[in-house]
Write a protein that holds these residues in place. Structure first.
Motif: not given
Length: 115
Positions: A43-49, A55-65
């Motif tokens: 589950i790709h997270l979209r809009g939190g601060e 993303r600006l630092q090259g990180k990608h946060t997502q939820v894996v169920r």
């Protein structure tokens, strides 16, 4: 929102735990060792601060169920998750047991040093 079910677990992931491994020369080194594989939903997270800042630092946060099982209940935040298909590795940042007790949500981050 669509009803969550196991039919959405399209991906195969491996869960790895850091263990001391013999390097063959009488020393031990700490390395991630695969514990098991399971099906998962990304589950790709979209809009939190913090997501946008990452993303600006090259990180990608997502939820894996993943489905709740005796194996998945062992997962902790010092483990690592790997997408079997792509080989991409993720640090596990948070673990949430869902209210329905059928799934566990792992907040994961890629693009960072593992360990």
């Amino acid at each position: 929102m669509a009803k969550a079910g196991s039919g959405q677990l399209h991906y195969q992931v491996a869960l790895l735990k850091r263990e001391d491994v013999d390097d063959g020369m009488g020393n031990t080194v700490s390395d991630f060792v695969e514990q098991f594989q399971t099906r998962a939903e990304f589950i790709h997270l979209r809009g939190g601060e913090s997501v946008l800042a990452g993303r600006l630092q090259g990180k990608h946060t997502q939820v894996v169920r993943v489905r709740n099982s005796s194996n998945t209940r062992l997962i902790s935040t010092d483990w690592m998750l790997r997408d079997v298909r792509t080989g991409e590795s993720f640090n596990i940042r948070d673990i949430e047991h869902e209210v329905n007790r059928q799934f566990i949500s792992l907040t994961c981050e890629s693009g960072v040093a593992t360990g």
